[in-house]
Design a protein around this motif. Structure first.
Motif, PDB file in Angstrom:
ATOM      1  N   TRP A  35       7.187  47.235  88.626  1.00 24.08           N
ATOM      2  CA  TRP A  35       6.342  46.782  89.734  1.00 24.08           C
ATOM      3  C   TRP A  35       5.330  47.856  90.122  1.00 24.08           C
ATOM      4  O   TRP A  35       4.402  47.596  90.874  1.00 24.08           O
ATOM      5  CB  TRP A  35       7.218  46.458  90.951  1.00 24.08           C
ATOM      6  CG  TRP A  35       7.911  45.135  90.841  1.00 24.08           C
ATOM      7  CD1 TRP A  35       9.203  44.922  90.497  1.00 24.08           C
ATOM      8  CD2 TRP A  35       7.355  43.840  91.089  1.00 24.08           C
ATOM      9  NE1 TRP A  35       9.491  43.578  90.505  1.00 24.08           N
ATOM     10  CE2 TRP A  35       8.380  42.895  90.874  1.00 24.08           C
ATOM     11  CE3 TRP A  35       6.095  43.387  91.461  1.00 24.08           C
ATOM     12  CZ2 TRP A  35       8.172  41.523  91.018  1.00 24.08           C
ATOM     13  CZ3 TRP A  35       5.890  42.016  91.614  1.00 24.08           C
ATOM     14  CH2 TRP A  35       6.927  41.108  91.391  1.00 24.08           C
ATOM     15  N   TRP A 123       2.664  31.451  85.684  1.00 23.30           N
ATOM     16  CA  TRP A 123       2.894  30.572  86.833  1.00 23.30           C
ATOM     17  C   TRP A 123       1.771  29.557  87.007  1.00 23.30           C
ATOM     18  O   TRP A 123       1.810  28.743  87.929  1.00 23.30           O
ATOM     19  CB  TRP A 123       3.069  31.426  88.097  1.00 23.30           C
ATOM     20  CG  TRP A 123       4.370  32.177  88.087  1.00 23.30           C
ATOM     21  CD1 TRP A 123       5.504  31.826  87.422  1.00 23.30           C
ATOM     22  CD2 TRP A 123       4.667  33.402  88.756  1.00 23.30           C
ATOM     23  NE1 TRP A 123       6.501  32.760  87.642  1.00 23.30           N
ATOM     24  CE2 TRP A 123       6.013  33.740  88.460  1.00 23.30           C
ATOM     25  CE3 TRP A 123       3.938  34.261  89.581  1.00 23.30           C
ATOM     26  CZ2 TRP A 123       6.626  34.884  88.961  1.00 23.30           C
ATOM     27  CZ3 TRP A 123       4.563  35.399  90.078  1.00 23.30           C
ATOM     28  CH2 TRP A 123       5.893  35.710  89.769  1.00 23.30           C
ATOM     29  N   LEU A 200      18.180  27.410  90.192  1.00 24.03           N
ATOM     30  CA  LEU A 200      17.020  27.974  89.526  1.00 24.03           C
ATOM     31  C   LEU A 200      17.424  28.880  88.358  1.00 24.03           C
ATOM     32  O   LEU A 200      18.227  29.786  88.521  1.00 24.03           O
ATOM     33  CB  LEU A 200      16.218  28.784  90.552  1.00 24.03           C
ATOM     34  CG  LEU A 200      14.912  29.390  90.088  1.00 24.03           C
ATOM     35  CD1 LEU A 200      13.881  28.300  89.844  1.00 24.03           C
ATOM     36  CD2 LEU A 200      14.385  30.371  91.118  1.00 24.03           C
TER      37      LEU A 200
ATOM     38  N   TYR B 310      20.778  35.112  96.602  1.00 26.02           N
ATOM     39  CA  TYR B 310      19.421  34.568  96.559  1.00 26.02           C
ATOM     40  C   TYR B 310      19.544  33.072  96.339  1.00 26.02           C
ATOM     41  O   TYR B 310      20.127  32.638  95.349  1.00 26.02           O
ATOM     42  CB  TYR B 310      18.608  35.204  95.421  1.00 26.02           C
ATOM     43  CG  TYR B 310      17.170  34.761  95.443  1.00 26.02           C
ATOM     44  CD1 TYR B 310      16.229  35.443  96.199  1.00 26.02           C
ATOM     45  CD2 TYR B 310      16.754  33.641  94.733  1.00 26.02           C
ATOM     46  CE1 TYR B 310      14.917  35.027  96.248  1.00 26.02           C
ATOM     47  CE2 TYR B 310      15.444  33.220  94.778  1.00 26.02           C
ATOM     48  CZ  TYR B 310      14.524  33.920  95.530  1.00 26.02           C
ATOM     49  OH  TYR B 310      13.224  33.501  95.584  1.00 26.02           O
ATOM     50  N   ASP B 312      16.927  30.529  97.044  1.00 28.55           N
ATOM     51  CA  ASP B 312      15.739  29.687  96.980  1.00 28.55           C
ATOM     52  C   ASP B 312      15.654  29.059  95.593  1.00 28.55           C
ATOM     53  O   ASP B 312      15.499  29.758  94.592  1.00 28.55           O
ATOM     54  CB  ASP B 312      14.487  30.528  97.258  1.00 28.55           C
ATOM     55  CG  ASP B 312      13.268  29.642  97.461  1.00 28.55           C
ATOM     56  OD1 ASP B 312      13.175  28.587  96.799  1.00 28.55           O
ATOM     57  OD2 ASP B 312      12.412  29.997  98.285  1.00 28.55           O
ATOM     58  N   ASP B 313      15.770  27.734  95.582  1.00 27.39           N
ATOM     59  CA  ASP B 313      15.872  27.052  94.307  1.00 27.39           C
ATOM     60  C   ASP B 313      14.500  26.728  93.707  1.00 27.39           C
ATOM     61  O   ASP B 313      14.408  26.182  92.622  1.00 27.39           O
ATOM     62  CB  ASP B 313      16.695  25.775  94.473  1.00 27.39           C
ATOM     63  CG  ASP B 313      17.408  25.408  93.181  1.00 27.39           C
ATOM     64  OD1 ASP B 313      17.539  26.291  92.310  1.00 27.39           O
ATOM     65  OD2 ASP B 313      17.810  24.257  93.048  1.00 27.39           O
ATOM     66  N   ASN B 314      13.454  27.012  94.425  1.00 26.51           N
ATOM     67  CA  ASN B 314      12.132  26.644  93.918  1.00 26.51           C
ATOM     68  C   ASN B 314      11.245  27.838  93.622  1.00 26.51           C
ATOM     69  O   ASN B 314      10.389  27.774  92.756  1.00 26.51           O
ATOM     70  CB  ASN B 314      11.428  25.736  94.929  1.00 26.51           C
ATOM     71  CG  ASN B 314      12.136  24.413  95.053  1.00 26.51           C
ATOM     72  OD1 ASN B 314      12.399  23.748  94.056  1.00 26.51           O
ATOM     73  ND2 ASN B 314      12.495  24.045  96.271  1.00 26.51           N
ATOM     74  N   VAL B 315      11.434  28.889  94.379  1.00 29.99           N
ATOM     75  CA  VAL B 315      10.579  30.057  94.217  1.00 29.99           C
ATOM     76  C   VAL B 315      11.434  31.223  93.745  1.00 29.99           C
ATOM     77  O   VAL B 315      12.429  31.564  94.369  1.00 29.99           O
ATOM     78  CB  VAL B 315       9.878  30.400  95.549  1.00 29.99           C
ATOM     79  CG1 VAL B 315       8.910  31.551  95.344  1.00 29.99           C
ATOM     80  CG2 VAL B 315       9.161  29.185  96.099  1.00 29.99           C
ATOM     81  N   SER B 316      11.044  31.802  92.644  1.00 32.62           N
ATOM     82  CA  SER B 316      11.831  32.908  92.103  1.00 32.62           C
ATOM     83  C   SER B 316      11.588  34.169  92.920  1.00 32.62           C
ATOM     84  O   SER B 316      10.561  34.291  93.592  1.00 32.62           O
ATOM     85  CB  SER B 316      11.443  33.149  90.645  1.00 32.62           C
ATOM     86  OG  SER B 316      10.129  33.639  90.575  1.00 32.62           O
ATOM     87  N   PRO B 317      12.515  35.102  92.868  1.00 27.20           N
ATOM     88  CA  PRO B 317      12.319  36.353  93.612  1.00 27.20           C
ATOM     89  C   PRO B 317      11.027  37.055  93.215  1.00 27.20           C
ATOM     90  O   PRO B 317      10.353  37.641  94.074  1.00 27.20           O
ATOM     91  CB  PRO B 317      13.536  37.196  93.231  1.00 27.20           C
ATOM     92  CG  PRO B 317      14.458  36.332  92.486  1.00 27.20           C
ATOM     93  CD  PRO B 317      13.822  35.032  92.202  1.00 27.20           C
ATOM     94  N   GLU B 318      10.694  36.978  91.931  1.00 29.43           N
ATOM     95  CA  GLU B 318       9.471  37.648  91.486  1.00 29.43           C
ATOM     96  C   GLU B 318       8.242  37.055  92.151  1.00 29.43           C
ATOM     97  O   GLU B 318       7.318  37.777  92.542  1.00 29.43           O
ATOM     98  CB  GLU B 318       9.329  37.537  89.961  1.00 29.43           C
ATOM     99  CG  GLU B 318      10.231  38.459  89.187  1.00 29.43           C
ATOM    100  CD  GLU B 318      11.678  38.004  89.169  1.00 29.43           C
ATOM    101  OE1 GLU B 318      11.924  36.809  89.440  1.00 29.43           O
ATOM    102  OE2 GLU B 318      12.567  38.834  88.904  1.00 29.43           O
ATOM    103  N   GLU B 319       8.220  35.727  92.280  1.00 27.70           N
ATOM    104  CA  GLU B 319       7.067  35.099  92.930  1.00 27.70           C
ATOM    105  C   GLU B 319       6.934  35.581  94.360  1.00 27.70           C
ATOM    106  O   GLU B 319       5.839  35.828  94.855  1.00 27.70           O
ATOM    107  CB  GLU B 319       7.229  33.573  92.913  1.00 27.70           C
ATOM    108  CG  GLU B 319       6.894  32.944  91.591  1.00 27.70           C
ATOM    109  CD  GLU B 319       7.197  31.464  91.601  1.00 27.70           C
ATOM    110  OE1 GLU B 319       6.294  30.672  91.897  1.00 27.70           O
ATOM    111  OE2 GLU B 319       8.364  31.109  91.339  1.00 27.70           O
ATOM    112  N   ARG B 320       8.082  35.706  95.022  1.00 30.49           N
ATOM    113  CA  ARG B 320       8.054  36.153  96.412  1.00 30.49           C
ATOM    114  C   ARG B 320       7.562  37.591  96.504  1.00 30.49           C
ATOM    115  O   ARG B 320       6.743  37.935  97.350  1.00 30.49           O
ATOM    116  CB  ARG B 320       9.465  36.075  96.992  1.00 30.49           C
ATOM    117  CG  ARG B 320       9.980  34.679  97.110  1.00 30.49           C
ATOM    118  CD  ARG B 320      10.034  34.273  98.562  1.00 30.49           C
ATOM    119  NE  ARG B 320      11.044  33.256  98.766  1.00 30.49           N
ATOM    120  CZ  ARG B 320      12.099  33.430  99.538  1.00 30.49           C
ATOM    121  NH1 ARG B 320      12.301  34.590 100.135  1.00 30.49           N
ATOM    122  NH2 ARG B 320      12.948  32.461  99.711  1.00 30.49           N
ATOM    123  N   ILE B 321       8.121  38.415  95.622  1.00 36.61           N
ATOM    124  CA  ILE B 321       7.738  39.824  95.671  1.00 36.61           C
ATOM    125  C   ILE B 321       6.249  39.966  95.370  1.00 36.61           C
ATOM    126  O   ILE B 321       5.556  40.785  95.966  1.00 36.61           O
ATOM    127  CB  ILE B 321       8.600  40.636  94.679  1.00 36.61           C
ATOM    128  CG1 ILE B 321      10.065  40.577  95.096  1.00 36.61           C
ATOM    129  CG2 ILE B 321       8.141  42.077  94.595  1.00 36.61           C
ATOM    130  CD1 ILE B 321      11.031  41.106  94.073  1.00 36.61           C
TER     131      ILE B 321
END
Lengths: 355, 334
Positions: A35, A123, A200, B310, B312-321
């Motif tokens: 990151w 994405w 997920l 964790y 959230d079934d729609n947004v991955s942690p990476e997307e959030r970060i």
């Protein structure tokens, strides 16, 4: 003195690691993406007694790097960057060229040496196929029904795991012929499946023998399934719970586990067993055939985010950085990111039922 | 051993099982425990040799593989240390032994309680669960019901049945028998084999002449099946056409009635017992089953939903970060 079976690399990335990757030839050449907007190249075996491994080079990007892989040789790497592009990095010269442009951050990048293809998943809900043999050929874009979160290639197949539990499997062998074809957008997946896991998908890895793949989810679970679409093969698929910790017992009799995401899966290139890495800070080795856990390594200080086996299967690189227990709102892996190298003993990753 | 017949071991048996310090698993005997420890905790991951103790493994690692053993494999997080020398049950610190004991005892009683709730059966040697105390009433309630009954009987029998008002006025200790049996005493008198029936034969007999409706006559001739009351109420109802529902109800409110427990009970009692049995069969069990199912379901749910690190079934942690300002990348405006 023989090296300790596990050690920590000196000069780790300054922020959380997103991926680690071993070179196709040398078992001591390791890439790590972070990151902190850099890709790190290590020689895992040089260095002094108390600072093991040498940082050979770093490659700066405009934005955080979400994934990295080696190309056909030990001197070529590809990185998936948050700045919507995939870069080809010449590890000798440090020269960085953009080879794929997406419409959103690129999540995963995979190189298929058998077909000289570079596949990136973004994405923007698409895959792009890049011809590494003839980089000037226009890339093939394959639209996806969901955001991809994990990508893996076996010798002949490509598995893409997306949101809404979608899994598409593409046949890699048919892709190279499509370069230059007038209407490449019509690439259809070879198979469309629904994930065996309810949550997920977090990671995908393909069996080196091209027979099947494993997926993991944010809900401490791993599923193993086979490519072959026959009833027998499909009946073989299974899923199991892992990377959970019993919550400390309270007056109500404890109850329940803390369920961690399974962040990474890698198959052993020789034995066909696989390793899983979880938010609980553990790495476990599994025998996919015998359905047994062979080993669970001692707890790492933090969430294990990335795994990679060296090409000869002798080493396992383990990327450790903070997990998501405290939420991702103020996420930072600064100063808490480490990379461990584990040397596997003879037959340590050899399954009982597999071979 | 007689104890073995029980499906659930008692607390002594549970406590006497040898258990592993490193993983808290318990075993049938010490041999098994030791082989478990050798296989799971004292096995060399380099050559597979099984040592007897952690110290032994440490020495082995040092000498044979030139490596240091840092911790015991497969051990609970706080039990990985090499400082305690464990062999079977030997070497476990007193404090840990006590903790284990407390935990086992707690779990044991918890499991017992869970089973009790699940099955609805009382513990051996314990009082029946409150649920079954259907008949328990305080004297006040009893009196109240008695008064109600009196009123009812008075109303119902006012038309000419003489016994009731008299019986209603009788003292409490006598009235149960008198009231309840006044309409149908004859069946109880001749067949009242239970010794307790002797308490009121006089009252019953006295009432018999007046109160028994003619329809009851054939009924008294019927041979009583010994203890066969489950099938009985139907016959009784058929042969006692004048019986009013009102007279059945109060009977249930008078548990002290002497003839209650035996097969010679009157029709009203038969009904009541039958009802109890029916309740026991149909009422109690179905009430338990859904409870069990729900319990398991909610437990699972809480396991899954409540404790995911964790979720959230729609947004991955990476997307959030990637959204965070320190990482986010803004494409240059072209």
């Amino acid at each position: 003195m023989a090296p300790a079976s596990q050690y920590e690399l000196a000069q780790p990335p300054s922020d959380s690691v997103t991926a680690v990757a071993y070179a196709p030839q040398s078992p001591t050449r390791l890439l790590a993406s972070s990151w902190d907007k850099h890709v790190y190249l290590y020689d895992t075996h040089n260095g002094s007694e108390d600072a093991q491994g040498t940082l050979l080079n770093t490659f700066q990007h405009r934005a955080p790097v979400l994934d990295v892989c080696f190309g056909a040789t030990d001197n070529v790497a590809y990185s998936a960057c948050l700045d919507w592009q995939v870069y080809r990095i010449d590890l000798e010269t440090g020269e960085k060229t953009s080879v794929v442009k997406h419409g959103a951050p690129v999540r995963c990048v995979v190189h298929s040496p058998q077909h000289s293809l570079l596949i990136s998943a973004s994405w923007d809900q698409s895959l792009q196929i890049h011809n590494t043999r003839e980089p000037s050929t226009p890339n093939i874009t394959i639209p996806l029904p969901g955001k991809p979160h994990a990508l893996a290639a076996s010798p002949s197949k490509l598995v893409v795991a997306m949101t809404a539990r979608l899994v598409h499997i593409f046949d890699l062998t048919s892709l190279p012929s499509l370069f230059g074809s007038p209407n490449p957008a019509e690439v259809k997946p070879w198979q469309q499946r629904e994930s065996s896991l309810k949550f997920l998908t977090r990671a995908v890895s393909c069996m080196p023998n091209d027979a099947g793949y494993a997926t993991s989810s944010i809900e401490g679970r791993v599923a193993v399934e086979w490519f072959e679409d026959s009833a027998e093969s499909q009946a073989r698929k299974y899923a199991f719970k892992c990377h959970r910790q019993a919550a400390p017992a309270d007056e109500n009799g404890g109850g329940g586990d803390i369920v961690y995401p399974v962040n990474s899966l890698v198959f052993h290139p020789v034995y066909g067993t696989f390793a899983s890495a979880g938010g609980d800070g553990t790495v476990a080795l599994w025998d996919a055939e015998a359905k047994r856990r062979m080993k669970q390594y001692q707890k790492f200080p933090d969430n294990v985010a990335a795994l990679a086996f060296s090409a000869d299967g002798k080493y396992l690189a383990i990327g450790v950085c903070p997990g998501f227990e405290t939420g991702v709102e103020d996420y930072s892996g600064e100063g808490k990111t480490k990379i461990f190298i584990r040397e596997l003993g003879d037959g340590e990753a050899k399954g009982k039922g597999a071979k | 051993m007689g104890k073995k017949k029980r499906s659930y071991p008692d607390i002594e048996e549970v406590l006497s099982r040898p258990w592993c310090y490193y993983c808290e698993r318990d075993f049938e005997d010490l041999k098994l425990l030791i082989s478990h420890q050798k296989a799971k905790h004292f096995k060399c991951d380099r050559c597979g040799r099984r040592l007897n103790t952690a110290g032994g493994l440490s020495v082995h690692m040092n000498q044979v593989h030139k490596e240091a053993l840092n911790q015991v494999e497969n051990a609970l997080p706080n039990r990985q240390g090499l400082d305690v020398e464990i062999f079977g049950m030997e070497g476990i610190p007193q404090e840990t032994l006590e903790q284990h004991r407390t935990r086992i005892v707690q779990n044991f009683y918890q499991a017992q309680e869970d089973r009790r709730i699940a099955t609805g059966n009382p513990q051996p040697g314990q009082a029946k669960p409150p649920r079954k105390k259907v008949k328990m009433e305080t004297p006040e309630e009893l009196k109240k019901r008695l008064a109600e009954h009196k009123a009812k009987v008075a109303a119902a029998k006012a038309a000419g049945v003489s016994g009731s008002p008299v019986a209603g006025a009788a003292p409490l200790s006598v009235s149960p028998g008198a009231i309840n049996n006044s309409p149908y005493p004859p069946p109880q008198v001749p067949y009242g084999t239970a010794p307790t029936d002797q308490q009121f034969p006089a009252a019953a007999a006295a009432a018999a002449g007046v109160a028994v409706p003619p329809g009851a006559q054939p009924y008294t001739q019927q041979p009583y099946p010994a203890g066969g009351y489950p099938g009985y109420p139907a016959t009784a109802a058929a042969s006692l056409p004048t019986r009013t529902p009102g007279s059945v109800e109060p009977a249930s409110g008078l548990p002290q009635r002497p003839s209650y427990g035996n097969g010679a009970a009157g029709g009203a009692v038969g009904d009541e017992i039958d009802q109890l049995i029916r309740m026991a069969e149909s009422g109690v069990r179905p009430a338990r089953k859904p409870e069990e199912g729900e319990g398991a379901a909610t437990e699972k749910k809480s396991k899954k939903g409540g404790r995911m690190v964790y979720s959230d079934d729609n947004v991955s942690p990476e997307e959030r970060i990637a959204q965070l300002s320190r990482y986010a990348w803004v494409p240059p405006v072209s």
